[in-house]
Write a protein that holds these residues in place. Structure first.
Motif, PDB file in Angstrom:
ATOM      1  N   TRP A  96       0.688  -1.047  -0.059  1.00  0.00           N
ATOM      2  CA  TRP A  96      -0.111   0.056  -0.072  1.00  0.00           C
ATOM      3  C   TRP A  96       0.803   1.158  -0.073  1.00  0.00           C
ATOM      4  O   TRP A  96       0.762   2.121  -0.582  1.00  0.00           O
ATOM      5  N   PHE A  97       1.961   1.209   0.799  1.00  0.00           N
ATOM      6  CA  PHE A  97       2.854   2.308   0.728  1.00  0.00           C
ATOM      7  C   PHE A  97       3.777   2.352  -0.538  1.00  0.00           C
ATOM      8  O   PHE A  97       3.948   3.615  -0.963  1.00  0.00           O
ATOM      9  N   MET A  98       4.009   1.166  -0.925  1.00  0.00           N
ATOM     10  CA  MET A  98       4.885   1.168  -2.177  1.00  0.00           C
ATOM     11  C   MET A  98       4.097   1.995  -3.395  1.00  0.00           C
ATOM     12  O   MET A  98       4.783   2.439  -4.250  1.00  0.00           O
ATOM     13  N   HIS A  99       2.720   1.882  -3.387  1.00  0.00           N
ATOM     14  CA  HIS A  99       1.846   2.207  -4.593  1.00  0.00           C
ATOM     15  C   HIS A  99       1.139   3.568  -4.369  1.00  0.00           C
ATOM     16  O   HIS A  99       0.106   3.400  -3.774  1.00  0.00           O
ATOM     17  N   GLY A 100       2.158   4.722  -4.494  1.00  0.00           N
ATOM     18  CA  GLY A 100       1.314   5.897  -4.153  1.00  0.00           C
ATOM     19  C   GLY A 100       1.624   6.491  -2.785  1.00  0.00           C
ATOM     20  O   GLY A 100       1.307   7.672  -2.651  1.00  0.00           O
ATOM     21  N   HIS A 101       2.488   5.996  -2.025  1.00  0.00           N
ATOM     22  CA  HIS A 101       2.785   6.347  -0.799  1.00  0.00           C
ATOM     23  C   HIS A 101       4.339   6.349  -0.415  1.00  0.00           C
ATOM     24  O   HIS A 101       4.691   6.108   0.725  1.00  0.00           O
ATOM     25  N   ALA A 143       5.991   8.750   2.022  1.00  0.00           N
ATOM     26  CA  ALA A 143       5.431   8.481   3.502  1.00  0.00           C
ATOM     27  C   ALA A 143       6.160   7.211   3.872  1.00  0.00           C
ATOM     28  O   ALA A 143       6.807   7.187   5.167  1.00  0.00           O
ATOM     29  N   LEU A 144       6.516   6.332   3.131  1.00  0.00           N
ATOM     30  CA  LEU A 144       7.423   5.266   3.383  1.00  0.00           C
ATOM     31  C   LEU A 144       8.908   5.521   3.728  1.00  0.00           C
ATOM     32  O   LEU A 144       9.435   5.162   4.695  1.00  0.00           O
ATOM     33  N   THR A 145       9.272   6.365   2.978  1.00  0.00           N
ATOM     34  CA  THR A 145      10.599   7.141   3.484  1.00  0.00           C
ATOM     35  C   THR A 145      10.539   7.723   4.625  1.00  0.00           C
ATOM     36  O   THR A 145      11.718   7.523   5.584  1.00  0.00           O
TER      37      THR A 145
END
Length: 412
Positions: free
Chosen positions: A193-198, A201-203
């Motif tokens: 979920w974070f990898m696709h579009g966010h 935020a993951l960083t």
């Protein structure tokens, strides 16, 4: 059980975010040192000089050593005044030995009050937080030892393959065992979920994982030492965290577990830590245990901190401690929000960055509850503390916890 059930087609990740800015290697130790020494200064005993003067003669006697950590123990420092043993000791010594109750057995330890005016003893009395700093140096040293011990135990079988097997077993337990109802969401789905579009935020979560754990925990201990209404209350939180540490460290040694991000690519996890170079300086080096996913001490610490914040809010307590007053509605809500929000944020962080499994957090939570119930087990080390202080010719410092709290009317 077929491994195909928990593997997915391998896909090369598409990174839309730039790696996070990396702090220089000296920054984290400087942050932690600043927090510790700042707390040491903030919690110092005021109006007390390191150098004995006539005006301060007998200061510690007047201060009442009954307020020291000794009062946390259910024991008598000295034999009963009506006993023959007490009469014999008094007649032969100006400093009668302490009598400690160790596992139901009464033991006598040296009375260190004779050393109260030694310079290093006075340093401890002036800056009693130094003792807390020593405790956590010991904790950190024990953590460093876990890697060496675990590698030695699994030298023949190969610790990497053992840890990988344990990591896969955790995934299988979460998804296919009778405990699966506790894990309706899978770690891989959270990270995707974070990898696709966010990814930005993951960083942020990667940097939070690296930077919040040690400075945040140390900062909490410093803050709570200052604001807790009594040393007894602070000591419960500190002993709970310490025992949680030891439970986790034993698990690290005998159950090495590979974090999701280090599993083979077919399990679908990405090593976002490597992409963002988000490794804490405290978690790198020769003796760091990279195969210590179970349990998650990131979550264990945050959960313990969160529950302490909820307690400190006073919302769920009918009675307050002596000298403590009710907080305003703002502060009650603030501490409650931090108490719930901080563990939730850390849980999201450890899963999204693939550093831990959900089960790691569950086991850490169980360890915290166990440690809270059994935190007084550390009383057995009090005789050893007496002997250590006697060997270095120092008196146990009187904690300053609660003194500024009461000065402010219990509103911190």
């Amino acid at each position: 059980m077929s491994l195909l059930n928990i593997t997915v087609p391998v896909e090369e990740p598409v990174w839309n975010s730039q790696p996070a800015w990396k702090l220089p290697g000296w920054a984290e130790p400087l942050i932690v040192s600043s927090i510790l020494f700042g707390a040491m200064f903030l919690t110092r005993r005021r109006n007390y000089s390191l150098f004995k003067s006539k005006s301060q003669s007998g200061y510690l006697d007047d201060y009442s050593l009954n307020d020291s950590r000794d009062r946390l123990l259910s024991h008598n420092d000295y034999p009963n005044e009506n006993s023959d043993e007490y009469v014999d000791i008094i007649s032969t010594s100006k400093y009668p030995p302490k009598q400690r109750n160790c596992c139901g057995t009464m033991v006598h330890t040296p009375n260190t009050s004779r050393f109260k005016n030694n310079f290093h003893s006075r340093v401890l009395q002036k800056y009693p937080f130094l003792v807390e700093m020593l405790y956590w140096v010991i904790n950190y040293a024990f953590y460093r030892f876990t890697s060496v011990a675990s590698q030695h135990i699994f030298a023949k079988t190969g610790i990497w393959s053992v840890a990988e097997g344990h990591g896969i077993a955790v995934l299988e337990t979460e998804q296919f065992s009778w405990l699966s109802f506790l894990f309706p969401v899978h770690e891989r789905d959270v990270q995707q979920w974070f990898m696709h579009g966010h990814q930005n935020a993951l960083t942020v979560l990667n940097k939070a994982y690296a930077l919040i754990h040690i400075p945040g925990t140390v900062g909490f201990l410093c803050w709570y030492y200052y604001v807790a209404p009594s040393f007894d209350t602070f000591a419960i939180a500190r002993r709970t965290m310490t025992l949680t540490n030891f439970c986790a460290f034993i698990t690290f040694i005998f159950y090495p577990c590979m974090p999701p991000r280090l599993l083979p690519a077919e399990y679908g996890f990405l090593d976002t830590v490597r992409h963002d170079d988000a490794q804490s300086v405290w978690m790198s080096g020769k003796y760091v245990n990279t195969l210590a996913a179970m349990p998650s001490m990131h979550f264990g610490y945050s959960f313990c901190i969160g529950m302490t914040m909820v307690y400190h809010s006073g919302l769920f307590r009918r009675t307050l401690e002596q000298g403590e007053s009710r907080k305003s509605a703002f502060w009650k809500i603030f501490y409650l929000a931090v108490g719930i929000g901080y563990p939730a944020f850390i849980l999201t962080t450890i899963v999204a960055t693939a550093n831990h499994y959900f089960m790691d957090a569950l086991v850490a939570t169980c360890f915290v509850f166990f440690s809270f119930a059994c935190n007084k087990v550390f009383y057995v080390f009090i005789p050893l503390e007496d002997l250590f202080l006697y060997s270095i010719r120092a008196e146990k410092p009187v904690p300053t916890t609660g003194s500024r709290f009461h000065e402010r009317g219990g509103k911190i």
